[in-house]
Every structure is written in C-alpha cells, then in structure tokens.
Design an enzyme around this catalytic site. Structure first.
Site, PDB file in Angstrom:
ATOM      1  N   ASP A 226       0.906  -1.203  -0.029  1.00  0.00           N
ATOM      2  CA  ASP A 226       0.106  -0.074  -0.085  1.00  0.00           C
ATOM      3  C   ASP A 226       0.831   1.287  -0.090  1.00  0.00           C
ATOM      4  OD1 ASP A 226      -2.369   1.920   0.543  1.00  0.00           O
ATOM      5  OD2 ASP A 226      -3.345   0.140   1.013  1.00  0.00           O
ATOM      6  N   GLY A 248       4.741  -0.571  -4.180  1.00  0.00           N
ATOM      7  CA  GLY A 248       3.875   0.268  -3.380  1.00  0.00           C
ATOM      8  C   GLY A 248       3.118   1.324  -4.024  1.00  0.00           C
ATOM      9  N   HIS A 249       2.286   1.986  -3.202  1.00  0.00           N
ATOM     10  CA  HIS A 249       1.192   2.662  -3.850  1.00  0.00           C
ATOM     11  C   HIS A 249       1.776   4.342  -3.844  1.00  0.00           C
ATOM     12  CE1 HIS A 249      -2.521  -0.295  -3.513  1.00  0.00           C
ATOM     13  NE2 HIS A 249      -1.423  -0.614  -4.221  1.00  0.00           N
ATOM     14  N   GLY A 250       2.978   4.467  -3.430  1.00  0.00           N
ATOM     15  CA  GLY A 250       3.583   6.052  -3.684  1.00  0.00           C
ATOM     16  C   GLY A 250       3.532   6.431  -2.069  1.00  0.00           C
TER      17      GLY A 250
END
Ligand SMILES: *[C@@H]1O[C@H](CO)[C@@H](O)[C@H](O)[C@H]1NC(C)=O
Ligand SMILES: *[C@@H]1O[C@H](CO)[C@@H](O)[C@H](O)[C@H]1NC(C)=O
Ligand SMILES: *[C@@H]1O[C@H](CO)[C@@H](O)[C@H](O)[C@H]1NC(C)=O
Length: 415
Positions: A226, A248-250
């Site tokens: 995430d 990951g999602h940043g």
C-alpha cells in the site's frame, strides 16, 4: 523562592560531587537476564517485556534502557508500553539480531488494531531489530473472502499521544496492517527504517502519520503493498526526506474526508524531498474522497523526485472512491452526478520531479468542482511515457485546477 541555608549548601555539594563523577550510566533492564523473556520464537514474552518496561519507565535515573538481546521473541498479546515515565529518557534497544514476532494468526484476534504501542511517553528512543507482523494469513483472507468478512488486522508499531520520540534503525516486515504509525504525537523522528512486505499485501502502509505535528521521516526504504508513506488528516509540519518506494502505492497525502466525524480535515506544511519510486502504482499523490465535507491541504512541497515505471507519477485525485465503497448514494467516477469534495487544495509545489510513467497521463490534477485547486506550481517537471520497450510522449490532465509552470515542464502544463 525561600530556600534554607542547609538545603542550598547541600545542593552546592551535590553539584560539586556531580562535576567530579563520570556521567551517570543508564540503568539497564534486560528482558532476558532480569525478566525471563525467552528468545526461542515460541514462548510468549509479552509479560516479561511489559515488566521490563514498567521498571525502566519508573526508574529514578534520568536515563533508563530496556535491552533486548539477540533472539526471536514471540509477543502473542497486544503490548502497550505506557507512560508517562519518571525517567526523562527511556531507550528501548533491540539487538540487530533481535526479532519480535506476532503470533502467526494474530490479526484474527486483535481487539485494538495494534500490536506494539507506546502510549503517552515523552522522551523515547526505539532502536534496532526487526518487527515481524506475520500478516500472510490475514492478507490471504482479505484477498479471497468478501469485503467485511476478514478482521482489519493490527499495525505493527504505533507511537500514540507521545512527544520527543525517535524510532531508528528498525526493520518491519509483513505487517498485518500498517507497519509504523505515528498518532496524535509531536516531535517524532523516524529514521533509517526499512519496510518489507509483498507488493500485493493489502493495507500494509509503510509509515502512516495521523493527527500529529513536527514529524520527520528520513532514510526510509519501503517495499510494500500500500502507500509507502501516508499522511492522514490533522497533520502539520511534516518533513519527509530520502525515501525509496517500490513496490507500493507511492507517497500519499490522504485519503482525506472519509471520516465524517472529524469537523475539518486539514493537512498543512508538508515537505517531501529526495524520493525514489520504482514500479509503484502512484508517485506523489493527494487524494480526497469524492463525498468529503470540509477541510484543506495547503503548503506542500514535493521536490527532487526520481521515478521509474510509475503508474500515476503526479496525481491529485479529489474523486477518490475505491471499490465503489463510498457512503450510500455518493457518486463515483462513473456516476452521472458526481459529488464534489469540500476539501480545498492550495499552494502545492512540484520541483525537479522527473522520470518515466507507466501510463500515458503522467500529471493529473483532478480537483473538486466546488473547491478548485489553486496555487499549484510546477517547476522543472519532466516525464516520458514508457510503453513496454517504447518511449512515448506523456500527457497532462487538468480539471478544476489553477496554477503556474516554470522551467522545463514536459508534458506541457495544463494549468
Ligand atoms: C547476527 O547473527 C548472525 C548469524 O547468526 C551473525 O553472523 C551476525 O554477526 C550477528 N550480528 C550481530 C550484530 O550480532
Ligand atoms: C505552516 O508554516 C507557516 C510558515 O512557516 C507558519 O506560519 C504556520 O504557522 C504553519 N502552520 C502550522 C499549522 O503550523
Ligand atoms: C520494474 O518493472 C520492469 C518492467 O516490468 C521490470 O523489468 C523491472 O525489473 C522492475 N524493477 C524492479 C526493481 O522490480
């Protein structure tokens, strides 16, 4: 202030004595030697850890240390290390070869959503070692069962209602939920931490900061499923520097506006500097729920960022509504009458941000119709669209966004 002559003379003598003594050593509380913890990976060490903490915390010395020698320590219960402490500074020191293990199916049983918590502590250093949340069973449940069927899970390390805290040199692996959480705290530094979890592990944010101020994150190496770093509502004065992210999602500000209980959701003064993203779904993101009420995000600087293969490198999404999970009747992207976010985003700067996008739209400002974004500034922002082996032109997309561009900006600004 009236001070007796005898007292004064005693103080003078004490002071003189201190000058000639070496610095007072920290009192050390060893969880194995003094409290019977066992690093065998199987015996529950929660009680010995809590006793060691209690003694260190009430130590009459200025500085007390809880020492965790090499070994694998099962902490089978939620462990809350409670302050305030008598000691001015408490160090919780894990050996580089010490690992704290959650029970393998811990997430099923967590009543609090937390595994290890420091609560109401002023002057804490937590250093070294590995936290292993053993989240695999929970991820599998979340990945295969219908929504709402699985428990939420437990965050690995939470710093709550605390001040003057340093978390340093800690590795967190396979959390069932967030790896590190800073909650309602101030003066917290997280540095030289490492996060490892699979790219498809749900809700495993690396570092989550919530309702806090004066928080700094330096030198974090995050691979997770995430957000690498997520900045929730109620935060001000955050400094995030030298973070590598991917998978990951940043790095995200938000999502804001989900909790309808909070009157105003605000984030102010955030610096995100020198970051690297590799194959992440997003780069630098600000997101607010489509149906969010009131709030603002202002004073954000994203600078010196390098990205490779990032899905949405620069994105403001004020129509955030994953899985159609908005409150009943709220519109999502596909609805004919989308609601409009009440969160105002302003004074957001992107300086020297570059790299390759994995989608054609490298820069996307999708802002609220009722509260357009203002004061968005782009300076030296350069992206290409890397389509498998071919490099193509990327594009920028703006909706309800106002601002300026300077320096070399590619794709050309739509502001
Ligand atoms: C940790 O353990 C490994 C293997 O047992 C050993 O080689 C290493 O020196 C240890 N490191 C520390 C800092 O004790
Ligand atoms: C944000 O930064 C500005 C300028 O340094 C300062 O005046 C303001 O008080 C800060 N906001 C908060 C909430 O601390
Ligand atoms: C990123 O993705 C590309 C293309 O799928 C792949 O070749 C590369 O190995 C990935 N990089 C990392 C660090 O996983």
């Amino acid at each position: 202030m009236a001070m007796g002559k005898a007292t004064l003379s005693l103080l003078v003598h004490l002071h003189a004595a201190l000058l000639f003594l070496p610095a007072e050593p920290a009192a050390v509380y060893d969880v194995v030697a003094r409290y019977g913890a066992r690093g065998d990976g199987a015996s529950d060490s929660t009680a010995p850890f809590l006793r060691a903490w209690a003694d260190a915390c009430r130590s009459p010395r200025r500085h007390a240390t809880v020492r965790v020698p090499p070994g694998n320590y099962l902490l089978a219960q939620p462990a809350t290390f409670l302050g305030p402490c008598a000691a001015a500074a408490v160090t919780f020191s894990l050996d580089a070869n010490a690992t704290l293990l959650a029970p393998p199916r811990y997430a099923w049983e967590s009543p609090t959503g937390r595994w290890i918590t420091f609560e109401s502590v002023v002057g804490l250093t937590f250093t070294g070692g590995t936290l292993d949340g053993r989240g695999a069973a929970l991820w599998q449940c979340k990945g295969t069962q219908p929504r709402g069927h699985c428990p939420t899970g437990a965050s690995s390390l939470t710093i709550s209602n605390s001040r003057e805290v340093v978390v340093e040199g800690v590795r967190s692996v396979n959390s069932g939920l967030f790896h590190f959480v800073v909650l309602q705290s101030s003066g917290v530094t997280v540095r030289r931490v490492r996060v490892d979890a699979p790219g498809d592990s749900p809700n495993t944010d690396g570092i989550h900061v919530h309702k806090s101020r004066d928080v700094a994150v330096y030198d974090a190496d995050v691979r997770t499923g995430d957000d690498c770093v997520s900045v929730g509502p109620g935060n001000s004065n955050l400094w995030i520097e030298r973070v590598s992210c991917g998978p990951g999602h940043g790095i995200s500000i938000g999502s804001l506006g989900k909790q309808q209980g909070m009157a105003v959701e605000a984030v102010e003064n955030v610096t995100v500097k020198t970051t690297w993203f590799t194959n992440t779904t997003n780069g630098l993101r600000i997101k607010t729920w489509v149906s969010s009420k009131r709030g603002y995000v202002r004073g954000v600087t994203f600078s010196d960022s390098t990205m490779s293969g990032v899905g949405n490198p620069i994105i403001i999404d004020q129509h955030y509504c994953p899985d159609g999970g908005c409150s009943a009747g709220a519109g999502d992207r596909r609805s004919t009458a989308p609601r409009s976010s009440g969160i105002k985003i302003s004074e957001v700067e992107y300086v020297n941000v570059r790299g390759s996008s994995a989608t054609p739209v490298a820069v996307s400002f999708d802002c609220s119709r009722s509260n357009p974004c203002s004061g968005i500034r782009l300076r030296d922002v350069r992206f290409t669209y890397q389509k498998s082996l071919e490099v193509e032109k990327a594009t920028a997309s703006c909706r309800n966004a106002q601002g300026t561009a300077s320096g070399l900006v590619v794709p050309p600004s739509c502001l």
